[in-house]
Each structure stands twice: as C-alpha cells, then as structure tokens.
Design a protein around this motif. Structure first.
Motif, short mmCIF file in Angstrom:
data_model
loop_
_atom_site.label_atom_id
_atom_site.label_comp_id
_atom_site.label_asym_id
_atom_site.label_seq_id
_atom_site.Cartn_x
_atom_site.Cartn_y
_atom_site.Cartn_z
N ARG A 67 0.84 -1.20 0.00
CA ARG A 67 0.00 0.00 0.00
C ARG A 67 0.87 1.24 0.00
O ARG A 67 2.06 1.20 0.26
N GLY A 68 0.25 2.34 -0.25
CA GLY A 68 0.91 3.64 -0.14
C GLY A 68 2.05 3.84 -1.10
O GLY A 68 1.91 3.71 -2.32
N LYS A 69 3.21 4.16 -0.54
CA LYS A 69 4.39 4.52 -1.32
C LYS A 69 4.80 3.41 -2.29
O LYS A 69 5.10 3.66 -3.45
N ALA A 71 2.92 1.03 -3.58
CA ALA A 71 1.92 0.91 -4.64
C ALA A 71 2.14 2.01 -5.69
O ALA A 71 2.03 1.75 -6.89
N THR A 72 2.46 3.20 -5.24
CA THR A 72 2.73 4.31 -6.17
C THR A 72 3.94 3.99 -7.03
O THR A 72 3.92 4.21 -8.25
N GLN A 73 4.99 3.47 -6.42
CA GLN A 73 6.20 3.12 -7.18
C GLN A 73 5.92 2.01 -8.19
O GLN A 73 6.40 2.06 -9.33
N THR A 75 3.02 1.32 -9.59
CA THR A 75 2.19 1.90 -10.65
C THR A 75 3.05 2.68 -11.63
O THR A 75 2.86 2.59 -12.85
N ARG A 76 4.02 3.43 -11.12
CA ARG A 76 4.94 4.17 -11.98
C ARG A 76 5.77 3.22 -12.86
O ARG A 76 5.96 3.46 -14.05
#
Length: 111
Positions: A67-69, A71-73, A75-76
């Motif tokens: 989750r959070g950081k 998940a963002t990485q 997705t990128r």
C-alpha cells in the motif's frame, strides 16, 4: 443470526438471562429466541470464560507493504514498462527494495 454479523448484545444478555436466571435449557432458549443452539452455546461459553457477553473485538486488518508509497512506485514502474510481467515486477521489486511479494499481492496492487 447470520454468520457474517455478531449476535447483538441484547440477544446475548437474553441468552444468559434465560439459561442462568430462568433455568431454561439451551434448546428451549434457542427456540424461544429464534436462534440456533450453536449460537446459544457459543454465547454461554464466552460468558463462562470472561464473565461478560460483550462481543470479542474484531481482528484488525493486516498491514500490507503493498500500500501507499510502494503501490505508487509499482504503478509508476508499470507505466514506464506496460509489457512487464507480474514475475518481472516482483523480481525488480525484490532486487531494488529487498522486499518479497507474492503474485496475488502484486495483482492486488495492480488492479
């Protein structure tokens, strides 16, 4: 009562009252209250064990590193390389972050 919903506290108190104060058998208590005998047994077992009828606290949600950081990485990373397989993403994450992630966890992050 339903398998998904805890027995309401008023019903729990009624079970204990019927069995301990009115001396009704469990089967009769269940029939009178319109609930299953198993529910009566479980409430009484809890009452004997802790002396109260309050429902046990529900388990908390498990912490997930996906989750959070992270998940963002991820997705990128997918945006940079949309053709990357789940296995490749897991391996890249393990090499870069020293984090092991299962295929189902990775899929949850990506969907």
């Amino acid at each position: 009562m339903s398998e998904r919903h805890p027995t309401p506290e008023y019903m729990r108190r009624a079970i204990v009252h019927a069995v301990h104060q009115e001396d009704l058998p469990c089967e009769q208590t269940a029939g009178f209250l319109g609930i299953g005998e198993t529910t009566v047994g479980r409430v009484l077992q809890l009452y004997r064990k802790i002396g109260d009828v309050a429902p046990r606290p529900q388990a908390g949600e498990n912490f997930s590193r996906s989750r959070g950081k992270m998940a963002t990485q991820l997705t990128r990373r997918v945006a940079q390389n949309p053709a990357a397989t789940v296995r490749e993403l897991i391996e890249a994450l393990a090499a870069r972050k020293d984090v092991l992630m299962s295929r189902p966890s990775m899929r949850r992050v990506l969907h």
